[in-house]
Design an enzyme around this catalytic site. Structure first.
Site, PDB file in Angstrom:
ATOM      1  N   GLU A 120       4.368   3.604  70.250  1.00 19.13           N
ATOM      2  CA  GLU A 120       4.360   5.036  69.924  1.00 19.13           C
ATOM      3  C   GLU A 120       4.539   5.932  71.158  1.00 19.13           C
ATOM      4  O   GLU A 120       4.666   7.150  71.019  1.00 19.13           O
ATOM      5  CB  GLU A 120       3.053   5.398  69.204  1.00 19.13           C
ATOM      6  CG  GLU A 120       2.936   4.712  67.845  1.00 19.13           C
ATOM      7  CD  GLU A 120       1.594   4.967  67.166  1.00 19.13           C
ATOM      8  OE1 GLU A 120       1.602   5.381  66.007  1.00 19.13           O
ATOM      9  OE2 GLU A 120       0.537   4.738  67.796  1.00 19.13           O
ATOM     10  N   GLY A 148       1.566   7.810  57.724  1.00 15.60           N
ATOM     11  CA  GLY A 148       2.014   7.568  56.354  1.00 15.60           C
ATOM     12  C   GLY A 148       2.291   8.907  55.679  1.00 15.60           C
ATOM     13  O   GLY A 148       1.515   9.856  55.820  1.00 15.60           O
ATOM     14  N   ASP A 152       5.941   5.101  56.767  1.00 14.62           N
ATOM     15  CA  ASP A 152       5.695   4.496  55.446  1.00 14.62           C
ATOM     16  C   ASP A 152       5.196   5.599  54.534  1.00 14.62           C
ATOM     17  O   ASP A 152       4.927   6.714  54.992  1.00 14.62           O
ATOM     18  CB  ASP A 152       4.651   3.374  55.581  1.00 14.62           C
ATOM     19  CG  ASP A 152       3.337   3.894  56.116  1.00 14.62           C
ATOM     20  OD1 ASP A 152       2.493   4.336  55.313  1.00 14.62           O
ATOM     21  OD2 ASP A 152       3.130   3.914  57.350  1.00 14.62           O
ATOM     22  N   MET A 159      -4.814   7.931  61.648  1.00 14.15           N
ATOM     23  CA  MET A 159      -6.177   7.472  61.909  1.00 14.15           C
ATOM     24  C   MET A 159      -6.796   8.073  63.166  1.00 14.15           C
ATOM     25  O   MET A 159      -7.835   7.581  63.620  1.00 14.15           O
ATOM     26  CB  MET A 159      -6.187   5.931  61.955  1.00 14.15           C
ATOM     27  CG  MET A 159      -5.671   5.312  60.654  1.00 14.15           C
ATOM     28  SD  MET A 159      -5.564   3.513  60.648  1.00 14.15           S
ATOM     29  CE  MET A 159      -7.305   3.053  60.629  1.00 14.15           C
TER      30      MET A 159
HETATM   31  N1  ADE Z   1      -0.361   5.330  60.152  1.00 15.83           N
HETATM   32  C1  ADE Z   1       0.864   5.017  59.714  1.00 15.83           C
HETATM   33  N2  ADE Z   1       0.853   4.731  58.401  1.00 15.83           N
HETATM   34  C2  ADE Z   1      -0.439   4.887  57.997  1.00 15.83           C
HETATM   35  C3  ADE Z   1      -1.103   4.718  56.763  1.00 15.83           C
HETATM   36  N3  ADE Z   1      -0.426   4.335  55.673  1.00 15.83           N
HETATM   37  N4  ADE Z   1      -2.445   4.936  56.707  1.00 15.83           N
HETATM   38  C4  ADE Z   1      -3.109   5.309  57.821  1.00 15.83           C
HETATM   39  N5  ADE Z   1      -2.533   5.464  59.013  1.00 15.83           N
HETATM   40  C5  ADE Z   1      -1.203   5.264  59.106  1.00 15.83           C
END
Ligand code: ADE
Length: 250
Positions: free
Chosen positions: A13, A82, A216, A192
């Site tokens: 990252e 995400g 995602d 997170m």
């Molecule tokens: N970082 C990237 N994708 C994530 C997800 N689905 N949940 C939490 N942190 C993330």
């Protein structure tokens, strides 16, 4: 500015930032609390760059060290997230206007999401840092859109501004992401660390900003999409956005 703190959770990252720092000047690396802090210059800006690792505690501890030990007077977090909102797709970029801990719940003592005794759930990102990151992100997607499409089936990536939510949980199911969407309809993305950084920066009066590329959509496909995106593209996005952001600050 004394020194800009730049942090991410995972090495991919950060892109080529530390390698770039080594090519343009001396880099002093300090180990503290099992983390390495790289102090030097990037694209003409005095920076201290580090990997927090994953989660809110890691982000808070790292932000605190950046402020108190390395005298960062502003902090930028870069990484993947995400997508939560239906308009947010893999390959888009989200720049936070505000951040909230979606897993913080001291109810009924305090309202859900509120940080006890701080009287707030949402922490604002710094407006001018975020404007500059969004401008860099737009310039990046405009220039690189075709190359990105070739490498990861990312089509017409967009830049969004709004709420990013953080928690100590990788969201990877239809039910979990739907619950987040229902509870926090304006949430654009989930990760997170960002809200922990934002809380520490708020407590110390230090401006901060968070830029996240969507790896995602936090559903059952998230674990595979996350790993593939991290490996294939996260570095290119970070290098492309941070490089433009830093060059514009000189
Ligand atoms: N970082 C990237 N994708 C994530 C997800 N689905 N949940 C939490 N942190 C993330």
């Amino acid at each position: 500015m004394k020194r800009l703190g730049i942090m991410a959770a995972l090495p991919q990252e950060l892109g080529d930032l530390i390698a770039h720092m080594r090519t343009v000047g001396d880099v002093r690396t300090v180990t503290l609390g099992q983390r390495e802090y790289h102090v030097g210059e990037a694209h003409g800006v005095r920076v201290v760059v580090t990997l927090a690792r994953i989660g809110k505690v890691a982000a808070a501890a790292t932000a605190s060290a950046l402020i108190h030990v390395f005298e960062a007077d502003a902090i930028v977090f870069t990484g993947v997230a995400g997508g939560v909102h239906r308009e947010v797709r893999v390959g888009d970029i989200v720049v936070a206007d505000a951040l909230l801990q979606h897993d913080l719940d001291a109810s009924p003592l305090f309202p859900r999401y509120e940080v006890p005794l701080l009287d707030r759930a949402r922490f604002d990102a710094d407006g001018s840092l975020s404007d500059a990151l969004a401008a860099a992100a737009r310039a990046f997607v405009e220039t690189e859109a075709d190359a990105l499409a070739e490498r990861f089936a990312v089509t017409a990536p967009r830049v969004h501004r709004g709420l990013i939510v953080s928690g100590d949980r990788f969201i990877a199911s239809h039910d979990a992401v739907s619950a987040l969407r229902d509870a926090l309809p304006d949430a654009l993305a989930v990760e997170m660390e960002g809200a922990a950084l934002a809380q520490v920066c708020y407590e110390h009066g230090v401006p901060c900003a968070v830029v996240r590329t969507i790896s995602d959509t936090a559903d059952a496909a998230a674990p595979v999409s996350f790993v593939e995106f991290l490996t294939a593209l996260a570095g290119a996005y970070s290098s492309g956005v941070l490089g433009r952001f830093l060059q514009a600050r000189v």
